[in-house]
Write a protein that holds these residues in place. Structure first.
Motif, PDB file in Angstrom:
ATOM      1  N   SER A  86       0.682  -1.192   0.211  1.00  0.00           N
ATOM      2  CA  SER A  86       0.387   0.256  -0.124  1.00  0.00           C
ATOM      3  C   SER A  86       0.893   1.591  -0.211  1.00  0.00           C
ATOM      4  O   SER A  86       0.783   2.330  -0.585  1.00  0.00           O
ATOM      5  N   GLY A  87       2.129   0.783   0.585  1.00  0.00           N
ATOM      6  CA  GLY A  87       2.957   2.549   0.411  1.00  0.00           C
ATOM      7  C   GLY A  87       3.586   2.933  -0.770  1.00  0.00           C
ATOM      8  O   GLY A  87       3.973   3.708  -1.034  1.00  0.00           O
ATOM      9  N   GLU A  88       2.876   2.386  -1.547  1.00  0.00           N
ATOM     10  CA  GLU A  88       3.329   2.736  -3.459  1.00  0.00           C
ATOM     11  C   GLU A  88       2.519   3.491  -4.364  1.00  0.00           C
ATOM     12  O   GLU A  88       2.293   4.108  -5.296  1.00  0.00           O
ATOM     13  N   LEU A  89       0.587   3.422  -3.439  1.00  0.00           N
ATOM     14  CA  LEU A  89      -0.424   4.429  -3.887  1.00  0.00           C
ATOM     15  C   LEU A  89       0.180   5.955  -3.338  1.00  0.00           C
ATOM     16  O   LEU A  89       0.984   5.976  -2.131  1.00  0.00           O
ATOM     17  N   ILE A  90       0.707   7.068  -4.717  1.00  0.00           N
ATOM     18  CA  ILE A  90       0.945   8.546  -4.250  1.00  0.00           C
ATOM     19  C   ILE A  90      -0.831   8.429  -4.370  1.00  0.00           C
ATOM     20  O   ILE A  90      -1.390   8.606  -4.951  1.00  0.00           O
ATOM     21  N   SER A  91      -0.282   9.668  -3.297  1.00  0.00           N
ATOM     22  CA  SER A  91      -2.310  10.065  -3.284  1.00  0.00           C
ATOM     23  C   SER A  91      -1.808  11.824  -3.676  1.00  0.00           C
ATOM     24  O   SER A  91      -0.517  12.192  -2.816  1.00  0.00           O
ATOM     25  N   GLU A  92      -2.956  12.642  -3.980  1.00  0.00           N
ATOM     26  CA  GLU A  92      -2.677  13.791  -4.630  1.00  0.00           C
ATOM     27  C   GLU A  92      -2.174  14.541  -2.842  1.00  0.00           C
ATOM     28  O   GLU A  92      -2.246  16.062  -2.774  1.00  0.00           O
ATOM     29  N   ASN A  93      -3.394  14.332  -2.257  1.00  0.00           N
ATOM     30  CA  ASN A  93      -3.116  15.138  -0.787  1.00  0.00           C
ATOM     31  C   ASN A  93      -2.317  13.876   0.149  1.00  0.00           C
ATOM     32  O   ASN A  93      -3.025  13.170   0.923  1.00  0.00           O
ATOM     33  N   PRO A  94      -0.989  14.409   0.492  1.00  0.00           N
ATOM     34  CA  PRO A  94       0.066  14.148   1.753  1.00  0.00           C
ATOM     35  C   PRO A  94      -1.511  13.045   3.010  1.00  0.00           C
ATOM     36  O   PRO A  94      -1.193  12.390   3.191  1.00  0.00           O
ATOM     37  N   ASP A  95      -2.153  13.975   3.169  1.00  0.00           N
ATOM     38  CA  ASP A  95      -2.967  13.670   4.532  1.00  0.00           C
ATOM     39  C   ASP A  95      -4.548  12.535   4.234  1.00  0.00           C
ATOM     40  O   ASP A  95      -4.345  12.146   5.114  1.00  0.00           O
ATOM     41  N   VAL A  96      -4.602  12.347   2.801  1.00  0.00           N
ATOM     42  CA  VAL A  96      -5.106  10.892   2.834  1.00  0.00           C
ATOM     43  C   VAL A  96      -4.590   9.890   2.215  1.00  0.00           C
ATOM     44  O   VAL A  96      -4.137   9.749   1.405  1.00  0.00           O
ATOM     45  N   MET A  97      -3.924   9.461   3.406  1.00  0.00           N
ATOM     46  CA  MET A  97      -2.752   8.300   2.727  1.00  0.00           C
ATOM     47  C   MET A  97      -2.808   7.226   3.358  1.00  0.00           C
ATOM     48  O   MET A  97      -3.775   6.777   4.307  1.00  0.00           O
ATOM     49  N   PRO A  98      -2.982   5.560   3.304  1.00  0.00           N
ATOM     50  CA  PRO A  98      -3.243   4.304   3.846  1.00  0.00           C
ATOM     51  C   PRO A  98      -2.452   3.926   5.230  1.00  0.00           C
ATOM     52  O   PRO A  98      -1.270   4.856   5.099  1.00  0.00           O
ATOM     53  N   VAL A  99      -3.101   4.102   6.105  1.00  0.00           N
ATOM     54  CA  VAL A  99      -2.708   4.616   8.120  1.00  0.00           C
ATOM     55  C   VAL A  99      -1.281   3.495   7.428  1.00  0.00           C
ATOM     56  O   VAL A  99      -0.692   3.493   8.781  1.00  0.00           O
ATOM     57  N   SER A 100      -1.489   2.138   7.010  1.00  0.00           N
ATOM     58  CA  SER A 100      -0.136   1.115   6.919  1.00  0.00           C
ATOM     59  C   SER A 100       0.492   1.481   5.709  1.00  0.00           C
ATOM     60  O   SER A 100      -0.055   1.300   5.165  1.00  0.00           O
ATOM     61  N   ASP A 101       1.798   1.493   5.384  1.00  0.00           N
ATOM     62  CA  ASP A 101       2.419   1.497   4.034  1.00  0.00           C
ATOM     63  C   ASP A 101       3.163  -0.103   4.008  1.00  0.00           C
ATOM     64  O   ASP A 101       3.918  -0.456   2.444  1.00  0.00           O
ATOM     65  N   LYS A 102       2.845  -0.953   4.855  1.00  0.00           N
ATOM     66  CA  LYS A 102       2.830  -2.240   4.805  1.00  0.00           C
ATOM     67  C   LYS A 102       2.187  -3.460   4.121  1.00  0.00           C
ATOM     68  O   LYS A 102       2.029  -4.411   4.255  1.00  0.00           O
ATOM     69  N   ILE A 103       0.507  -2.834   3.820  1.00  0.00           N
ATOM     70  CA  ILE A 103      -1.072  -4.091   3.537  1.00  0.00           C
ATOM     71  C   ILE A 103      -0.196  -4.604   2.039  1.00  0.00           C
ATOM     72  O   ILE A 103      -0.369  -3.139   0.767  1.00  0.00           O
ATOM     73  N   PRO A 104      -0.513  -6.021   1.520  1.00  0.00           N
ATOM     74  CA  PRO A 104       0.094  -6.321   0.674  1.00  0.00           C
ATOM     75  C   PRO A 104      -0.912  -5.837   0.239  1.00  0.00           C
ATOM     76  O   PRO A 104      -2.185  -5.900   0.192  1.00  0.00           O
ATOM     77  N   ILE A 105      -0.579  -5.473  -1.934  1.00  0.00           N
ATOM     78  CA  ILE A 105      -2.039  -6.028  -2.383  1.00  0.00           C
ATOM     79  C   ILE A 105      -1.518  -6.357  -4.237  1.00  0.00           C
ATOM     80  O   ILE A 105      -2.870  -6.844  -4.424  1.00  0.00           O
ATOM     81  N   ILE A 106      -0.871  -6.666  -4.082  1.00  0.00           N
ATOM     82  CA  ILE A 106      -0.314  -7.947  -4.959  1.00  0.00           C
ATOM     83  C   ILE A 106       0.724  -8.566  -5.181  1.00  0.00           C
ATOM     84  O   ILE A 106       1.618  -7.838  -4.705  1.00  0.00           O
TER      85      ILE A 106
END
Ligand SMILES: [Zn+2]
Length: 271
Positions: free
Chosen positions: A110-130
């Motif tokens: 999940s940490g590889e998701l890039i948000s246009e607003n840094p305040d709205v980001m995945p809670v953890s960057d270690k959630i496996p997506i694929i």
């Protein structure tokens, strides 16, 4: 109403609430579960997916990824002035993912998701997506929106929201022979032995299971377990999308708003 905070950290909030009743406590619990809004991915546009998982499964996983929520900046889609199906900058956040495996197999988190607003980001960057095998690519654009738990569990801001009655335990020195049966049987380790006498170690742990009363061989029982009718211990565990105390605050605001609406409707109906 009196509130005493027992524990508080980033995700946990445990309080004693006195001078309340069960209807109020239950209303707050249900609102925290089903009505306090939070952010979650609602739509995904797949640009490229050469991975083994179908688009729908990836989208579902993205939807269930908890996102840090900014309640003060964003509107619920139904309340937003844009009234657009696609949303606007006040009711939608775009996140992008562009992942590729150049060598061997790798996991996309999940940490590889890039948000246009840094305040709205995945809670953890270690959630496996694929998992991507060599040469596979995943490129997508995802749109997160505010929503409520009653529409889909992905918008539920809490993983635990529960309350119990405040326990009241009395050890009757007349009947109690300090046989320790209650100390041994209590699953929550409420009791202890102090100077050869049964004593209460941690009252708040008691979940009123009554095992100690049943285990007591004396008649009348050497131990009395009751609960206070107007005092509760409430436990809120946030998924990380909002601070737990904010969830409780929002729940009280929503309850207040609903009661006002109810009052207005009564007035209109009776005139
Ligand atoms: Zn909008």
């Amino acid at each position: 109403m009196k509130i005493e905070v027992l524990e508080k950290d980033d995700t946990n909030f445990r309080v004693i609430i006195r001078d309340a009743d069960v209807t109020l406590m239950n209303a707050l619990r249900r609102i925290a579960l089903a009505e306090v809004p939070s952010m979650a991915i609602e739509e995904v546009v797949m640009i490229e997916n050469s991975a083994i998982l179908q688009d729908e499964i990836i989208s579902h996983r993205l939807g269930l990824t908890p996102l840090k929520t900014d309640l003060d900046t964003y509107n619920l889609p139904e309340d937003c002035t844009c009234q657009s199906e696609f949303g606007c900058s006040q009711c939608r956040v775009t996140l992008t993912l562009d992942a590729e495996s150049k060598e061997g197999t790798r996991t996309v988190y999940s940490g590889e998701l890039i948000s246009e607003n840094p305040d709205v980001m995945p809670v953890s960057d270690k959630i496996p997506i694929i998992k991507l095998a060599k040469g596979q690519k995943l490129k997508l654009e995802a749109y997160a929106r505010l929503g409520k738990g009653k529409a889909h569990a992905k918008w539920q801001p809490v993983s635990v929201c529960a309350y119990k009655y405040f326990p009241k335990i009395e050890i009757t020195s007349k009947s109690c022979e300090d046989c320790q049966k209650c100390v041994d049987i209590c699953p929550k380790k409420v009791f202890t032995i102090k100077e050869n006498k049964v004593d209460i170690r941690d009252l708040l742990q008691c979940n009123l299971c009554m095992d100690c009363v049943e285990a007591c061989p004396k008649e009348p029982k050497g131990i009395k377990v009751e609960w206070e009718k107007n005092a509760f211990i409430m436990n809120i565990e946030s998924t990380g999308v909002l601070p737990p105390e904010r969830i409780l605050q929002e729940a009280t605001k929503i309850l207040d708003k609903q009661l006002k609406e109810f009052q207005e409707k009564i007035t209109v109906e009776s005139t």
